[in-house]
Each structure stands twice: as structure tokens, then as C-alpha cells.
Design an enzyme around this catalytic site. Structure first.
Site, mmCIF file in Angstrom:
data_model
loop_
_atom_site.group_PDB
_atom_site.id
_atom_site.type_symbol
_atom_site.label_atom_id
_atom_site.label_comp_id
_atom_site.label_asym_id
_atom_site.label_seq_id
_atom_site.Cartn_x
_atom_site.Cartn_y
_atom_site.Cartn_z
ATOM 1 N N LYS A 64 -11.560 7.020 -2.188
ATOM 2 C CA LYS A 64 -10.451 6.375 -1.473
ATOM 3 C C LYS A 64 -9.238 6.276 -2.383
ATOM 4 O O LYS A 64 -8.111 6.623 -1.984
ATOM 5 C CB LYS A 64 -10.883 4.996 -0.981
ATOM 6 C CG LYS A 64 -9.837 4.232 -0.173
ATOM 7 C CD LYS A 64 -8.977 3.284 -1.005
ATOM 8 C CE LYS A 64 -9.768 2.098 -1.500
ATOM 9 N NZ LYS A 64 -8.907 1.098 -2.208
ATOM 10 N N THR A 97 -6.503 -2.454 -4.018
ATOM 11 C CA THR A 97 -6.010 -1.145 -4.440
ATOM 12 C C THR A 97 -5.655 -0.385 -3.171
ATOM 13 O O THR A 97 -6.531 0.029 -2.407
ATOM 14 C CB THR A 97 -7.068 -0.383 -5.252
ATOM 15 O OG1 THR A 97 -7.323 -1.085 -6.471
ATOM 16 C CG2 THR A 97 -6.572 1.024 -5.596
ATOM 17 N N LYS A 100 -1.756 1.498 -10.962
ATOM 18 C CA LYS A 100 -3.197 1.618 -10.714
ATOM 19 C C LYS A 100 -3.575 3.075 -10.457
ATOM 20 O O LYS A 100 -4.657 3.530 -10.838
ATOM 21 C CB LYS A 100 -3.591 0.742 -9.527
ATOM 22 C CG LYS A 100 -5.082 0.806 -9.166
ATOM 23 C CD LYS A 100 -5.969 0.323 -10.308
ATOM 24 C CE LYS A 100 -7.464 0.432 -9.958
ATOM 25 N NZ LYS A 100 -7.912 -0.569 -8.990
#
Length: 297
Positions: free
Chosen positions: A240, A97, A172
Site C-alpha cells: 500500500k 501513512t 514517509k
């Protein structure tokens, strides 16, 4: 059966690479901490290598699942990076990711070497990886996607090509936006139920059969009420991801007030020492919210 490489054997990559091995593929692995690769070899059949380039040499497809943009660049670029070992015509599939920008950047560098590139972040957490039931969002060329699909299906229950390189990462981001809002809503609902003197478990038994139902409700309400936060994706990693989301929103003009607020709430969970707690720990923050209000005053 094919020769493939897998770079990054963390909580996600370890079982994902394992499913490729169990499917009969010859798997060449690399992990920054070599002892982790040796642990993988004690569980699955394959070979471990000291550098990404060595692991990628001779592989038809190279998969990666590492921490962030810089980790990804580190395993791809340079004399010891995967691209240095890959032959023209092979394919790099990134399950990290990361940002859409780094996906596009590495796709361009790969194309100059005659390499294909797919950005393919995953959802489903550690349990999804261990059970071979991940959801995978992919960006790239149709031909590359079809080539990778039989391998991806070794550890995925659902996968789709969303568009050109970068589209998987953008999808995502949508996933993380939705999760952030749902978890905060669930935390507030459980907090309210307790404050109102209701049996929170009984409340969930009722509302989970209606429009309020969600994966988070079904899988996290009991552990939230028990104050147990060791069951999934860590707050540090969620922050993050939300940082990537908010940076992208700055560029594309999307308004994400709830996402920004939940990101702030997660920073408060970190201040409680909960950086490694799972994302449902937003509930823990609500029991400590007065301390944050007092500090603000």
C-alpha cells in the site's frame, strides 16, 4: 492536561493513545470495531464513543491512525466524521501513512471550519509504538506543530516539522523507499552467503560492524535466517505504501527503478501467501524464485 481524541486503535494507535492516557490526558477513543475500543478501556483510562464526531466533540486535539486515504476520509468527513464534532480552533493530527494529496485535501476542508491540520506519519513499527519510541515526520504550520509537540512527545523519540501540509507524507515516502532497498539488499546478501557455503550468522557478525550495518540487519537477520516473518510491518501494508510512493513519483518525475522492482517482489511474496508476513519476507521469495521463473516461461 487536555481533552484529546484518538481515532483508530490498531497495532499502532492502541499504544499511542495509551501513552496519552498514561501522561494524564483525558482521552476519548473511537475504533470502527467497537470491541477493540472496549479492549483499550480495559487497559487504559478514558472513554469510548460510537462515532468519530462524538469522540472529537470537546477535544482540543484529535489524533487519527487508520489504514489508508479512504479510511481517513471516512473518519474525518460527513455528519459522523471528526470534523463535524470539532470546535473552531481545535487541531487534527493525522498519523496515518497516506497520500500527500489527501493531507492537503483535508487541510483545506479543515481550514474552512477554522481547524488546524498536521500530517504526521510515523516510523518505528509496532515495537516503536509500544515502547513510545516512534519517529514522526510532520507537515503543517509551525504554530500547529508547536501546539501538538508536547502530545506527540508522549510516544515519540524523534519528530521534526518538514514543511507545509503534505511534507510529512512525502518524507514517509522517502523512508519507505529506503527501507525497501535495504531489506532487499539484506535478503540477497543472506541468500548469497548461504549459496556460497558461508555461515550467514557469522558473516553478519562481521559486516554489521562496518559500512553494511543497518537497523534491518541488526533486527531482522536472525528471524530471516530462521524463516520467521511474524515480527513487524506486513507486506500488504508495505505494498500500500509503495503504491503511494510510485503514484507520487509519476507526478513529480522521480525515477525509482529499485522501488518499483521491490514492489513487484512483494507481490510475489503475496502470491506465496505472505501478505501478512513482515517485510523481511523478501528472503522467503528468494528460496521460491525458481517457481516464478518457471511460470514466466
Amino acid at each position: 492536561m487536555a481533552t484529546v481524541a484518538f481515532l483508530g486503535l490498531g497495532v499502532m494507535g492502541f499504544p499511542m493513545a495509551g501513552f496519552l492516557a498514561k501522561a494524564g490526558h483525558k482521552v476519548r477513543v473511537y475504533n470502527r470495531t467497537a470491541s477493540r475500543a472496549q479492549q483499550w478501556l480495559e487497559t487504559y483510562s478514558g472513554e469510548a464513543f460510537a462515532t468519530p464526531a462524538e469522540a472529537a466533540r470537546g477535544a482540543e486535539l484529535v489524533f487519527a491512525c487508520v489504514g489508508n486515504d479512504n479510511d481517513l476520509r471516512e473518519v474525518v468527513n460527513g455528519e459522523q466524521g471528526a470534523y463535524a464534532g470539532m470546535q473552531s480552533g481545535s487541531l487534527f493530527v493525522d498519523h496515518t501513512t497516506a497520500s500527500a494529496d489527501v493531507a492537503r485535501e483535508l487541510a483545506v476542508i479543515g481550514a474552512e471550519r477554522g481547524l488546524g491540520f498536521l500530517d504526521a506519519p510515523v516510523s518505528g513499527g509496532q515495537a516503536g509504538a509500544e515502547n513510545g519510541a516512534l519517529t514522526i515526520m510532520v507537515g503543517g504550520e509551525e504554530a500547529d506543530y508547536q501546539r501538538a509537540l508536547p502530545f506527540i512527545q508522549c510516544y515519540a523519540r524523534a519528530t521534526n516539522l518538514l514543511g507545509p501540509v503534505g511534507s510529512g507524507q512525502l518524507c514517509k515516502m522517502v523512508n519507505q523507499i529506503c527501507i525497501a532497498g535495504v531489506v532487499q539488499g539484506l535478503a540477497e546478501g543472506l541468500h548469497f552467503a548461504r549459496a556460497a557455503g558461508l555461515d550467514a550468522e557469522q558473516v553478519v557478525e562481521v559486516i554489521s560492524k562496518g559500512a553494511a550495518q543497518s537497523w534491518q540487519m541488526e533486527n531482522r537477520y536472525k528471524t530471516m535466517l530462521a524463516g520467521e516473518y511474524e515480527h513487524g510491518f506486513a507486506v500488504d501494508w508495505m505494498r500500500k505504501d509503495l503504491g503511494i510512493v510510485l503514484d507520487e513519483a509519476q507526478r513529480n518525475g522521480a525515477l525509482l527503478p529499485v522501488t518499483a522492482l521491490v514492489d513487484q517482489f512483494y507481490s510475489e511474496v503475496q502470491a506465496l501467501g505472505g501478505g501478512r508476513w513482515d517485510t523481511s519476507s523478501l528472503f522467503a521469495r528468494l528460496t521460491n524464485v525458481r517457481s516464478f521463473e518457471d511460470e514466466a516461461e
